[in-house]
Motif scaffolding. Structure first.
Motif, PDB file in Angstrom:
ATOM      1  N   VAL A  64      12.802   4.679   1.480  1.00 55.81           N
ATOM      2  CA  VAL A  64      12.757   4.535   2.939  1.00 55.81           C
ATOM      3  C   VAL A  64      13.895   3.638   3.404  1.00 55.81           C
ATOM      4  O   VAL A  64      14.591   3.954   4.387  1.00 55.81           O
ATOM      5  CB  VAL A  64      11.400   3.945   3.387  1.00 55.81           C
ATOM      6  N   ASP A 104      14.265   3.795  11.911  1.00 56.87           N
ATOM      7  CA  ASP A 104      13.147   2.918  11.603  1.00 56.87           C
ATOM      8  C   ASP A 104      11.894   3.722  11.247  1.00 56.87           C
ATOM      9  O   ASP A 104      11.607   3.977  10.084  1.00 56.87           O
ATOM     10  CB  ASP A 104      12.884   1.992  12.796  1.00 56.87           C
ATOM     11  N   GLN A 105      11.140   4.164  12.258  1.00 53.61           N
ATOM     12  CA  GLN A 105       9.815   4.739  11.989  1.00 53.61           C
ATOM     13  C   GLN A 105       9.853   6.064  11.233  1.00 53.61           C
ATOM     14  O   GLN A 105       9.039   6.295  10.330  1.00 53.61           O
ATOM     15  CB  GLN A 105       9.049   4.948  13.309  1.00 53.61           C
ATOM     16  N   THR A 122       9.830   6.156   7.446  1.00 53.32           N
ATOM     17  CA  THR A 122       8.562   5.615   6.946  1.00 53.32           C
ATOM     18  C   THR A 122       7.455   6.659   7.034  1.00 53.32           C
ATOM     19  O   THR A 122       6.686   6.860   6.079  1.00 53.32           O
ATOM     20  CB  THR A 122       8.153   4.364   7.751  1.00 53.32           C
ATOM     21  N   PRO A 165       9.792  -1.957   3.282  1.00 54.44           N
ATOM     22  CA  PRO A 165       9.532  -0.548   2.959  1.00 54.44           C
ATOM     23  C   PRO A 165       9.988  -0.207   1.532  1.00 54.44           C
ATOM     24  O   PRO A 165      10.761  -0.953   0.922  1.00 54.44           O
ATOM     25  CB  PRO A 165      10.381   0.205   3.994  1.00 54.44           C
ATOM     26  N   TYR A 220      13.881  -4.290   7.469  1.00 51.19           N
ATOM     27  CA  TYR A 220      13.933  -2.865   7.167  1.00 51.19           C
ATOM     28  C   TYR A 220      15.398  -2.500   6.937  1.00 51.19           C
ATOM     29  O   TYR A 220      16.269  -3.393   6.969  1.00 51.19           O
ATOM     30  CB  TYR A 220      13.270  -2.016   8.263  1.00 51.19           C
ATOM     31  N   GLN A 222      16.798   4.601   6.039  1.00 54.14           N
ATOM     32  CA  GLN A 222      16.980   3.775   7.235  1.00 54.14           C
ATOM     33  C   GLN A 222      18.417   3.284   7.348  1.00 54.14           C
ATOM     34  O   GLN A 222      19.015   3.320   8.430  1.00 54.14           O
ATOM     35  CB  GLN A 222      16.016   2.592   7.194  1.00 54.14           C
ATOM     36  N   SER A 280       7.926   9.398   4.443  1.00 53.49           N
ATOM     37  CA  SER A 280       7.574   8.943   3.097  1.00 53.49           C
ATOM     38  C   SER A 280       6.059   8.888   2.904  1.00 53.49           C
ATOM     39  O   SER A 280       5.524   9.318   1.874  1.00 53.49           O
ATOM     40  CB  SER A 280       8.171   7.556   2.841  1.00 53.49           C
ATOM     41  N   LYS A 281       5.345   8.388   3.902  1.00 55.49           N
ATOM     42  CA  LYS A 281       3.896   8.235   3.783  1.00 55.49           C
ATOM     43  C   LYS A 281       3.152   9.569   3.866  1.00 55.49           C
ATOM     44  O   LYS A 281       2.127   9.766   3.211  1.00 55.49           O
ATOM     45  CB  LYS A 281       3.380   7.292   4.873  1.00 55.49           C
ATOM     46  N   GLN A 305       6.333  -6.987   3.440  1.00 55.62           N
ATOM     47  CA  GLN A 305       6.245  -5.766   4.270  1.00 55.62           C
ATOM     48  C   GLN A 305       7.435  -4.834   4.067  1.00 55.62           C
ATOM     49  O   GLN A 305       7.572  -3.839   4.773  1.00 55.62           O
ATOM     50  CB  GLN A 305       6.165  -6.153   5.754  1.00 55.62           C
TER      51      GLN A 305
END
Length: 296
Positions: free
Chosen positions: A236, A155-156, A159, A232, A6, A240, A162-163, A230
């Motif tokens: 993202v 990190d999270q 994400t 991102p 990431y 990050q 964005s989602k 995986q």
């Protein structure tokens, strides 16, 4: 690494792509991890030459006799935070009262959360913690079954934003009186004793790579293309890495090269994780950290 690629990992890919590691005599192979604890154990066992992992995982491993040492912490301001949608209105620790927060039992975030709450005058019993695995925390926030999660701000959060298309807010531990070391470079004692020269080269190359990547964030993010299935999305990764660059120093190391640590910051981190119950004994920093000559 501590996890699948990431944005935080961009300097390693950038350093490899720009020939920085090669210039220092290192043919770098970057492998995904499955959590800091496993990375620390694998590094101590000599299953990998170097690791990138969270400092509390290192402290806990040394406490249990794992022969491993830090070569320098890069994320010296913790990214630990409570993350929630802005619409939840969590702007200060007191706003957590009566809320349900997703966490992962036993990890550093969960262990330090009560310390963070008490430091801000909140009884940990006033905040409900819903335990789940790391991936489940994000799903719980997006589904609305919890009010927020304990996670790394670099990190999270990007994400989820964005989602979901919804802006996130971050209640950062470091902004409310609790800072401690996070991710850094480490090596096993056997590597330290058997190949001091390559250790020195790795430290120099990694610090140079982080310095170079900090000056070219767009290039650093672009260097990660194809790193993992995986990986991102680019936006993202950019967020990050931007968030990561805010974590590289404490007031004691401002202006120093990435990875240069202050002994006082090590002592504060050790004391915090003794209080949190991560380690049973607060040892001298030299037991956990191989300070460069003239440092520490």
């Amino acid at each position: 690494m501590n996890w699948y690629p990431y944005g935080e990992h961009a300097p390693f890919y950038y350093g490899e792509k720009k020939g920085i590691y090669e210039k220092h005599g290192i043919a770098l192979e970057i492998k995904a991890g499955q959590g800091s604890q496993k990375t620390v154990q694998a590094t101590g066992a000599g299953q990998t030459d170097f690791g990138w992992a969270d400092t509390p995982a290192l402290l806990a491993a040394v406490d249990k006799g794992v022969p491993v040492k830090s070569l320098g912490v890069y994320l010296q301001t913790t990214p630990a935070s409570v993350q929630s949608f802005e619409s939840e209105g969590v702007a200060k620790p007191a706003d957590l009262k009566g809320r349900t927060i997703a966490g992962t039992a036993g990890d550093a975030l969960a262990r330090t959360f009560p310390v963070f709450l008490r430091k801000n005058g909140i009884d940990p019993a006033e905040v409900k913690v819903q335990n789940t695995d790391p991936a489940g925390k994000m799903a719980a926030v997006m589904s609305g079954t919890v009010d927020g999660l304990m996670g790394f701000a670099n990190d999270q959060g990007p994400t989820i934003a964005s989602k979901s298309g919804k802006p996130m807010s971050y209640l950062r531990y470091a902004d409310f009186g609790l800072n401690f070391f996070s991710n850094g470079l480490l090596a096993g004692e056997r590597k330290l004793q058997s190949d001091e020269e390559i250790v020195e080269k790795m430290v120099a190359a990694t610090s140079e790579s982080w310095t170079a990547a900090s000056s070219d964030p767009a290039g650093a993010v672009a260097s990660m293309a194809g790193a993992s299935e995986q990986l991102p999305a680019n936006d993202v990764l950019t967020e990050q890495f931007k968030a990561t660059l805010e974590l590289l120093h404490t007031p004691a190391t401002e202006g120093e090269a990435p990875g240069v640590n202050a002994e006082a910051d090590w002592r504060q981190t050790i004391a915090t994780f003794k209080e949190a119950g991560v380690i049973e004994e607060a040892k001298d920093p030299a037991e956990y950290w191989r300070a460069p000559a003239g440092q520490g």
